[in-house]
Write an enzyme that holds these catalytic residues in place. Sequence first.
Site, PDB file in Angstrom:
ATOM      1  N   ASP A   9       0.832  -1.198   0.000  1.00 53.50           N
ATOM      2  CA  ASP A   9       0.000   0.000   0.000  1.00 53.50           C
ATOM      3  C   ASP A   9       0.873   1.256   0.000  1.00 53.50           C
ATOM      4  O   ASP A   9       1.866   1.332   0.730  1.00 53.50           O
ATOM      5  CB  ASP A   9      -0.895  -0.019   1.242  1.00 53.50           C
ATOM      6  N   GLU A  39       1.681  -0.664  -5.130  1.00 54.76           N
ATOM      7  CA  GLU A  39       0.651   0.336  -5.389  1.00 54.76           C
ATOM      8  C   GLU A  39       1.361   1.684  -5.392  1.00 54.76           C
ATOM      9  O   GLU A  39       1.607   2.272  -4.339  1.00 54.76           O
ATOM     10  CB  GLU A  39      -0.451   0.333  -4.326  1.00 54.76           C
TER      11      GLU A  39
END
Length: 587
Positions: free
Chosen positions: A222, A302
Amino acid sequence: MTDSRLDLVTTTTLVHPPSGPHAEWWRRAVIYQVYPRSFADSSGDGIGDLPGVTDRLEHLAALGIDAVWLSPFYRSPQADAGYDVADYRDVDPIFGTLGDFDDLLVRAHRLGIRVIVDLVPNHTSDEHAWFRAALAAGPGSPERARYVFRAGKGPDGSEPPNNWTSVFGGPAWTRVDDGEWYLHLFDTRQPDLDWEHPEVRTEFEDVLRFWLDRGVDGFRIDVAHGLVKAPGLPDWDGEVSMIEGSDAVPGADAGDTDLVEESAAGAGNRGPMFDQDGVHEIYRDWHRVLAGYEGDRALVAEAWVEPLERLARYVRPDEMHQAFNFSFLTTRWDAAALRRVVTASLEANDAVGAPTTWVLSNHDVVRHTSRLGLRDAGSRPKGIGHDDEQPDEELGLRRGRAATLLMLGLPGSAYLFQGEELGLPEHTALDDDLRQDPAWWRSGHTERGRDGCRVPLPWAADAPGFGFSPTGATWLPQPASWARYALDAQRGVAGSTYELYRAALDLRRDLELGTGSLGWVDGLPGADPATTLVLANRAVLVLANLGAGPVALPERAEVLVASGPLEGTTDAVSVPADTTVWVRLPG
């Protein structure tokens, strides 16, 4: 070069050669994102859980995916749906137990499905033991050094240390009782870690090993581009956003205004809080950790980064293995722009020996079936509410199916977001009082946020809660219209979106398109390059018609799969508007 199976006026320009026959699984995999709280609920409390995922793994095996990516299920106060982690080595009770996770992993592996888990290293929850200790210890303490604490500006320190804003809206700094401020690029309850601190780096390498030892096949990282901040934390006057970026077409010259206007594909976070060179040292260390385990474990970034050449730095041979291609996701429904971004993506990743990873939807953006039904097809609103422009649901689904079949015809790895195999649209009429995304509150109710794409899945058309939960409870309400999208209303039904996905995934595997090639085919009679994409991947011709009129297929072409009904007779087949087809040519 000229393809002998096409008319002599047709040329194919090779952009990407095929991969070797024994390429690692992550170079060709179709990976399915499971958002656990909205996938399937086994307990009846209306919130999806790990046993619910395990119970539905046969659905994913039948669909034909290669791996699942599980969004966070760690112990968390759920201020941001689990992306605020309080304990990285435990399962939150609303999702189950570590034993439930182990059962899921065993069952998935028996079905031939690999499992990737989400890792959230940019920030923790404010209920993490480290942050509680930091608040208790006070300014200048070793405990605070793990986070980004700073003194404020002004005579009394009452002004934030800099002018950074949160991705969710509002200031990126919160002041604590003793006068210091801490940084949170997201919600107030998500304090940013200081990745210059050696304890932080050691801790997360241990977290990686904890899950690797349990048998996971990889990690989705993330905010992978946000861990390291620029020295001195300088002011930044640009916008900070996870789903908005520049309007520059990847690979386009700054003066190429036509391409900029026709695509407006922007996926870049800029500023001193993102994409700093120091992140790459972290990922080289993590690469070494994963390399110590058998089985081609994978790291997935990401990273909302542009240009694509900059994104490719995250997937150099000694760093991560994949990076989400948000430039592709954010490209509008335009043939020239899509051709440009596909070419630029493959060239950038080929330059570092990495696969290109394609994605159209996820838990952070409006579902692509709805984005493509807007007047500005493929634009990216920050959520859709009842008083916003409502997408054309039929048009959006037709284009969404065409976009998916185009994506699955590209070489590399592809990601699917749960429910897209059903053709689910965004829930665009959700009651604002029920919204739970912190972006809704922090933006002053100007951004509807991400709840609309996170609504629990419909499994059974006639069951309470469409079969999501044994009690019919759902943590967010489902639109009544979703009955027609339920799995049991589509399974075995010719022409349904579910059966389209199954057929495409079977063909993609059998024809080895994931490790295939890409050549742009020009000169196909009747195929206007301004509105039509034609590409060759191994022996398959992929034609996507984004224009208003039909496009004729080559004579004697064998139709393998189409995103919608085709027109004409057996000897003269045409592809109508907003439709993609895969064909095999004679010869």
